[in-house]
Structures are given as structure tokens and as C-alpha cells.
Design a protein around this motif. Structure first.
Motif, mmCIF file in Angstrom:
data_model
loop_
_atom_site.group_PDB
_atom_site.id
_atom_site.type_symbol
_atom_site.label_atom_id
_atom_site.label_comp_id
_atom_site.label_asym_id
_atom_site.label_seq_id
_atom_site.Cartn_x
_atom_site.Cartn_y
_atom_site.Cartn_z
ATOM 1 N N THR A 159 0.831 -1.209 0.000
ATOM 2 C CA THR A 159 0.000 0.000 0.000
ATOM 3 C C THR A 159 0.861 1.253 0.000
ATOM 4 O O THR A 159 0.561 2.241 -0.684
ATOM 5 C CB THR A 159 -0.936 -0.001 1.215
ATOM 6 O OG1 THR A 159 -1.709 -1.202 1.213
ATOM 7 C CG2 THR A 159 -1.883 1.181 1.185
ATOM 8 N N ALA B 145 2.214 1.818 -3.450
ATOM 9 C CA ALA B 145 1.160 2.354 -4.323
ATOM 10 C C ALA B 145 0.938 3.841 -4.061
ATOM 11 O O ALA B 145 0.737 4.628 -4.999
ATOM 12 C CB ALA B 145 -0.134 1.573 -4.109
ATOM 13 N N SER B 146 0.989 4.257 -2.789
ATOM 14 C CA SER B 146 0.831 5.670 -2.470
ATOM 15 C C SER B 146 1.985 6.493 -3.029
ATOM 16 O O SER B 146 1.781 7.599 -3.562
ATOM 17 C CB SER B 146 0.742 5.863 -0.949
ATOM 18 O OG SER B 146 -0.468 5.350 -0.434
ATOM 19 N N ARG C 31 3.761 5.727 -5.627
ATOM 20 C CA ARG C 31 3.583 5.743 -7.081
ATOM 21 C C ARG C 31 2.494 6.718 -7.513
ATOM 22 O O ARG C 31 2.670 7.490 -8.468
ATOM 23 C CB ARG C 31 3.244 4.330 -7.551
ATOM 24 C CG ARG C 31 3.063 4.162 -9.061
ATOM 25 C CD ARG C 31 2.403 2.830 -9.362
ATOM 26 N NE ARG C 31 1.044 2.781 -8.821
ATOM 27 C CZ ARG C 31 0.431 1.650 -8.459
ATOM 28 N NH1 ARG C 31 1.046 0.493 -8.543
ATOM 29 N NH2 ARG C 31 -0.809 1.690 -7.997
ATOM 30 N N ASP C 32 1.361 6.689 -6.804
ATOM 31 C CA ASP C 32 0.182 7.419 -7.264
ATOM 32 C C ASP C 32 0.081 8.842 -6.723
ATOM 33 O O ASP C 32 -0.540 9.705 -7.347
ATOM 34 C CB ASP C 32 -1.085 6.655 -6.863
ATOM 35 C CG ASP C 32 -1.167 5.279 -7.496
ATOM 36 O OD1 ASP C 32 -0.489 5.058 -8.536
ATOM 37 O OD2 ASP C 32 -1.882 4.414 -6.956
ATOM 38 N N ARG D 275 4.823 -1.699 -9.430
ATOM 39 C CA ARG D 275 4.897 -2.169 -8.047
ATOM 40 C C ARG D 275 3.853 -1.459 -7.199
ATOM 41 O O ARG D 275 3.646 -0.264 -7.314
ATOM 42 C CB ARG D 275 6.294 -1.889 -7.467
ATOM 43 C CG ARG D 275 6.372 -2.152 -5.979
ATOM 44 C CD ARG D 275 7.452 -3.153 -5.649
ATOM 45 N NE ARG D 275 7.310 -3.502 -4.223
ATOM 46 C CZ ARG D 275 8.270 -3.387 -3.347
ATOM 47 N NH1 ARG D 275 9.447 -2.941 -3.694
ATOM 48 N NH2 ARG D 275 8.087 -3.765 -2.099
ATOM 49 N N GLY D 276 3.221 -2.197 -6.309
ATOM 50 C CA GLY D 276 2.192 -1.638 -5.434
ATOM 51 C C GLY D 276 0.875 -2.329 -5.684
ATOM 52 O O GLY D 276 0.813 -3.386 -6.298
ATOM 53 N N LEU D 277 -0.214 -1.739 -5.189
ATOM 54 C CA LEU D 277 -1.535 -2.363 -5.356
ATOM 55 C C LEU D 277 -1.954 -2.352 -6.818
ATOM 56 O O LEU D 277 -1.660 -1.422 -7.531
ATOM 57 C CB LEU D 277 -2.553 -1.589 -4.517
ATOM 58 C CG LEU D 277 -2.444 -1.728 -3.000
ATOM 59 C CD1 LEU D 277 -3.491 -0.881 -2.323
ATOM 60 C CD2 LEU D 277 -2.617 -3.188 -2.585
#
Length: 232
Positions: free
Chosen positions: A183, A186-187, A189-190, A230-232
Motif C-alpha cells: 500500500t 502504491a501511495s 507511485r500514485d 509495483r504496489g496495489l
């Protein structure tokens, strides 16, 4: 825009005071352990009046002084709902060893007036426009606070108060209750990587940095750039 900061007495947690300018209302971000005297000095020095407390997440080292800061002035504390339970019971965000370390010796109290933060919300407080980005991973309710930075001493397009999501050269730990490495990635990344390189990052611990500097040197961001899925 005026931004003042100082480290708390425990864990080196950065407490920030943000205002449109001297003599104005201000926002207090992450008032941790033993910050009250230093906070009063900063407020007096710049003739500031707190309008609200913003919490990047619910860990005790960022929230310990929220009740006295808010209660003395009748102001609201803002936190993401996923970390709300930690304001009532800080042990919910601590590991067993940290719970044993504190051992109930710190006289914590819950703030009376709490408002919930939502992803993408824009808060109009103290003459400032603050954008909220939900960025879980360190905790379920970790957020970033972004403000226009052109009028600040950094003359940057934007300022990001990153809490324990992003540090200079590192990221927040993910092994405490509510934490998650996938998680967090993902944060990053996003919510982190899309920010402009000249964005000034004011983290929950350690020195300020910029997104460009972290994009080039932070091993976690470099890993994401090399493997963007990579990530969710």
C-alpha cells in the motif's frame, strides 16, 4: 506565506506552523510530544493565532499535544477517518514494544472537536487552501497536505507536508499496526511521483527536501521508477 517548524522533544517529530503571513491565523500541523512551550514561542514571535490542527496521521508522536492545543483555543483537529481510533486509543497504532515503552506514563487525552479528512478535499482554513491526498501505507489514514508555495521563502510551485509517507532519502516504516508495504508503494507511485520536481517536501521527521531530489536519489522512488507496476 510563513512556515515555521521545530522538532518535538521525543522522536524528533517535526511540528509545523503555517500561515498566510505574520499577524494572521495559522494552522498547526502534527503537534507531538513536549511541543507546547516551543509552539507558544513561535506563535508569539510571529503574532499568530491557531485556527485548526492538521494531523498527517494518528501516531502518538504526531498527535500527543493535539488536545491541549485545540482545547485551549476551541479549535478543531482534522484527521483521516482511518486513523480516528488512534486519537481515542493511541496504543492501537503502536507495536507491543512501543506500548511497553510508554507504559501509560504519558498523560494523553483525546481532542473534543475532530473533523474527518477526505482524499482530494480542499480545506479553506486560516486564509490558506490546503489539498488533502490520502496516502496510506505507513498507517491506514496517512495523508499529505499540499499548499501553493510560490509566496513562500522557497519560491516553489507547491509545498507538500508529507508526514511519515516520504522523508529525505527514505520513507515511513510499514511494520506497525495499519501499515502495509504494498500500500505504501502504491501511495508513493500514485501520490508522490506525480508531483512536480520543484515541490518542497516538509516531512514528519528530518530535513526538508524536494520531489526532484528524491526522484533522483531515494531508493524507494527509484525502485518504483524502474518498476512502475509495483504496489496495489
Amino acid at each position: 506565506m510563513l512556515v515555521a517548524s521545530f522538532p518535538a522533544q521525543a522522536f524528533g517529530t517535526n511540528c509545523y506552523v503555517v500561515a498566510a503571513g505574520p499577524g494572521e491565523q495559522c494552522l498547526v500541523v502534527d503537534p507531538g510530544i513536549g511541543v507546547l512551550d516551543q509552539l507558544d514561542e513561535v506563535l508569539a514571535q510571529h503574532r499568530l493565532s491557531p485556527a485548526a490542527v492538521l494531523l498527517t496521521h494518528g501516531h502518538l508522536d504526531h498527535t500527543f499535544s493535539v488536545a491541549p492545543v485545540c482545547g485551549a483555543r476551541g479549535i478543531t483537529a482534522y484527521v483521516h477517518p482511518a486513523d480516528l481510533e488512534m486519537l481515542a486509543d493511541p496504543a492501537k497504532g503502536l507495536s507491543a514494544d512501543l506500548t511497553a515503552l510508554f507504559g501509560g506514563r504519558l498523560p494523553y487525552s483525546e481532542p473534543e472537536d475532530v473533523a474527518e479528512l477526505a482524499d482530494g478535499a480542499v480545506l479553506s482554513l486560516a486564509g490558506l487552501e490546503v489539498t488533502v491526498d490520502h496516502a496510506p501505507g505507513h498507517t491506514g489514514g496517512s495523508v499529505l497536505f499540499r499548499l501553493p508555495g510560490a509566496a513562500s521563502s522557497w519560491d516553489a510551485e507547491e509545498i507538500c507536508l508529507s508526514g511519515d509517507v516520504l522523508f529525505a532519502g527514505s520513507i515511513g516504516r510499514t511494520d506497525l499496526p495499519g501499515g502495509s508495504t504494498p500500500t505504501m508503494m502504491a501511495s508513493l507511485r500514485d501520490k508522490i511521483l506525480p508531483l512536480a520536481d520543484d515541490t518542497v517536501v516538509l516531512p514528519g521527521h528530518g530535513p526538508a527536501t524536494t520531489i526532484g531530489r528524491e526522484r533522483a536519489s531515494n531508493p524507494y522512488l527509484r525502485e518504483l521508477i524502474a518498476a512502475p507496476g509495483r504496489g496495489l
